[in-house]
Motif scaffolding. Structure first.
Motif, mmCIF file in Angstrom:
data_model
loop_
_atom_site.group_PDB
_atom_site.id
_atom_site.type_symbol
_atom_site.label_atom_id
_atom_site.label_comp_id
_atom_site.label_asym_id
_atom_site.label_seq_id
_atom_site.Cartn_x
_atom_site.Cartn_y
_atom_site.Cartn_z
ATOM 1 N N ASN A 1 0.826 -1.213 0.000
ATOM 2 C CA ASN A 1 0.000 0.000 0.000
ATOM 3 C C ASN A 1 0.861 1.264 0.000
ATOM 4 O O ASN A 1 0.536 2.251 -0.678
ATOM 5 C CB ASN A 1 -0.940 0.003 1.210
ATOM 6 N N ALA A 2 1.965 1.222 0.751
ATOM 7 C CA ALA A 2 2.888 2.369 0.759
ATOM 8 C C ALA A 2 3.490 2.564 -0.625
ATOM 9 O O ALA A 2 3.697 3.699 -1.082
ATOM 10 C CB ALA A 2 3.987 2.151 1.797
ATOM 11 N N GLY A 3 3.759 1.464 -1.312
ATOM 12 C CA GLY A 3 4.297 1.534 -2.664
ATOM 13 C C GLY A 3 3.303 2.134 -3.644
ATOM 14 O O GLY A 3 3.666 2.943 -4.508
ATOM 15 N N LEU A 4 2.036 1.746 -3.507
ATOM 16 C CA LEU A 4 0.989 2.310 -4.372
ATOM 17 C C LEU A 4 0.847 3.812 -4.150
ATOM 18 O O LEU A 4 0.723 4.588 -5.106
ATOM 19 C CB LEU A 4 -0.355 1.622 -4.090
ATOM 20 N N GLU A 5 0.861 4.220 -2.889
ATOM 21 C CA GLU A 5 0.667 5.637 -2.553
ATOM 22 C C GLU A 5 1.826 6.508 -3.037
ATOM 23 O O GLU A 5 1.628 7.679 -3.367
ATOM 24 C CB GLU A 5 0.508 5.794 -1.038
ATOM 25 N N SER A 6 3.011 5.932 -3.089
ATOM 26 C CA SER A 6 4.193 6.718 -3.442
ATOM 27 C C SER A 6 4.639 6.527 -4.883
ATOM 28 O O SER A 6 5.573 7.196 -5.333
ATOM 29 C CB SER A 6 5.357 6.345 -2.509
ATOM 30 N N GLY A 7 3.996 5.611 -5.601
ATOM 31 C CA GLY A 7 4.437 5.325 -6.969
ATOM 32 C C GLY A 7 5.673 4.453 -7.015
ATOM 33 O O GLY A 7 6.332 4.346 -8.059
ATOM 34 N N GLU A 8 6.004 3.798 -5.895
ATOM 35 C CA GLU A 8 7.164 2.908 -5.829
ATOM 36 C C GLU A 8 6.748 1.514 -6.349
ATOM 37 O O GLU A 8 6.632 0.548 -5.593
ATOM 38 C CB GLU A 8 7.693 2.830 -4.390
#
Length: 477
Positions: A235-242
């Protein structure tokens, strides 16, 4: 844009960077690379050029162009006065960097490193960014170079302070676990996530969570706990574009699902969603891994000889694709899973071949959970082959089994939840081979109970099956 680079330099640079990133996030790598090259032709400072190279390294990594990515890193590191060593110097550099870290960590507790000051030197900041984003590509292409990058990054942290890019600490945790210091590995893995949260850096939280969950956590705590950590990281990756590391989170989660004993149907359902994402962001390495899990679970559903699903034909195609993509990690884990399935189908000769093939590639999966599964099934396959082997092979097999068990015992002492039942089952098989029948019977029962207690349904079933075979062949009941 005419003369915008001269008239509106800052704005033009910002626009080109944003456009390059948007194109990369949408999978338009060629267009993104064109824009990056324009930035490199017009950028005024080394730091601005270095930041453009950062995007290029990420794209090359996602496209499995590892040689090109490392070539870019070497070029830009010279500009930043942090030249990387030649291949022949890796070992000396690793020893020196490791000793420096030990000196700097004397009398310091790992958890207190979160309070170190922030890095202020802009060159050191961009250097850390470049080193951290290059760690995945170096991991897949040269484990020794990866180690060099990790140690250099940690020494930059300890010399200049903390930044939002904490992946170096994550990977140092991997190194500690690889050296058998699981407690320190866990502490550094957790530290990386904590610092990333302090800086509100969701991209780094994604990276750190992937490492913490899939390369460190399971050597200390139950593998089922990785589900929540991976979900948070994704989810952190989705939010940051990572998307790069979000895809790695999914590929590792797919493997964990297989080994933690989820039903085949559940694994198939979950990995279908995972594959959809990794293919959309064009992460070849992640997609290769998930497709491998998919193939193996299909073989369990329909058997390898099912006419509707020609496993061996699909297997050949899959391995060719992985080889083309340089997905050595995927091939290694796939062969471990394949040897497990072949063992369950009592196809011992091919199972032995696959486990031996994977043995030569273990350096690509250092401290990932499948390393323990390799150890486990390697021992079980050798135990199964022992009876019909010649004297020389028997000696070789038993020597290897005991080497494996020595390592499995270390893992079981660090995390009984994940590994004790495996250790006990192989001990039961050794006792069976040595005609120590009552010891074998006791160990089979202990393995069954331990696997059941920790929800490893597949291993509980396997222990029951091997125990049943033992009793059927035991004459003096």
């Amino acid at each position: 844009l005419g003369n915008s680079w001269n008239k509106y330099y800052e704005l033009t640079l910002s626009v080109y960077k944003e456009l390059a990133e948007v194109e990369y996030l949408n999978g338009n790598f060629e267009k993104s690379e064109e824009l990056i090259n324009v930035i490199l032709d017009n950028a005024k400072s080394d730091i601005e050029k270095a930041d453009a190279y950062r995007l290029l390294i990420i794209q090359y990594t996602l496209s499995a162009k590892y040689t090109e990515a490392i070539s870019v890193l070497r070029k830009v590191m010279i500009v930043l006065n942090l030249e990387l060593p030649r291949e022949e110097d890796y070992k000396v550099v690793i020893e020196n960097e490791m000793n420096t870290i030990k000196t700097r960590l004397l009398n310091k507790k790992v958890e207190t490193l979160v309070n170190e000051p922030e890095v202020t030197d802009p060159e050191k900041k961009i250097a850390i960014k470049l080193l951290t984003i290059s760690m995945p590509t170096s991991y897949y292409s040269s484990p020794e170079l990866w180690t060099v990058l990790v140690l250099k990054t940690v020494n930059l942290y300890l010399s200049f302070g903390n930044v939002g890019e904490t992946y170096g600490y994550s990977c140092y945790g991997i190194l500690m676990a690889a050296y058998g210091d699981f407690k320190s590995g866990y502490e550094f893995g957790k530290l990386a996530v904590t610092i990333s949260e302090k800086f509100n850096n969701k991209s780094e939280k994604c990276k750190g969570s992937n490492v913490f969950a899939n390369l460190i956590h399971s050597w200390v705590y139950h593998i089922k706990n990785t589900i929540e950590i991976n979900a948070d990281g994704f989810n952190a990756g989705l939010e940051s574009g990572e998307f790069q590391h979000a895809s790695y989170t999914l590929m590792n989660a797919s493997v964990n699902l297989f080994f933690m004993g989820k039903t085949v149907k559940q694994v198939q359902t979950d990995i279908a969603k995972m594959l959809q994402f990794t293919q959309k962001v064009q992460s070849n390495v992640a997609s290769d891994m998930i497709i491998g899990v998919d193939l193996i679970t299909k073989s369990l559903q329909s058997s390898m000889s099912d006419h509707e699903f020609d496993f061996f034909k699909e297997d050949e195609k899959y391995l060719k694709v992985c080889s083309a993509n340089q997905s050595m990690m995927s091939i290694c884990i796939y062969k471990i899973m394949k040897s497990q399935v072949l063992f369950l189908y009592s196809n011992l000769d091919i199972a032995y071949k696959e486990i031996m093939d994977s043995s030569s590639m273990l350096s690509f999966i250092v401290v990932l959970h499948p390393v323990a599964e390799h150890n486990f099934y390697y021992s079980l396959i050798l135990c199964a082959l022992y009876k019909d082997a010649g004297k020389e092979d028997r000696l070789k097999y038993m020597t290897q089994i005991k080497i494996n068990q020595k390592q499995m015992k270390i893992w079981a002492e660090s995390c009984a939840e994940n590994f004790l039942h495996k250790y006990l089952l192989v001990e039961a098989e050794i006792a069976r081979i040595e005609y120590k029948n009552w010891k074998a019977a006791k160990l089979y029962d202990e393995s069954i109970l331990e696997a059941r207690k920790n929800d490893f349904t597949q291993d509980e079933a396997l222990a029951n099956e091997l125990a049943a075979k033992f009793w059927l062949k035991t004459k003096n009941y």
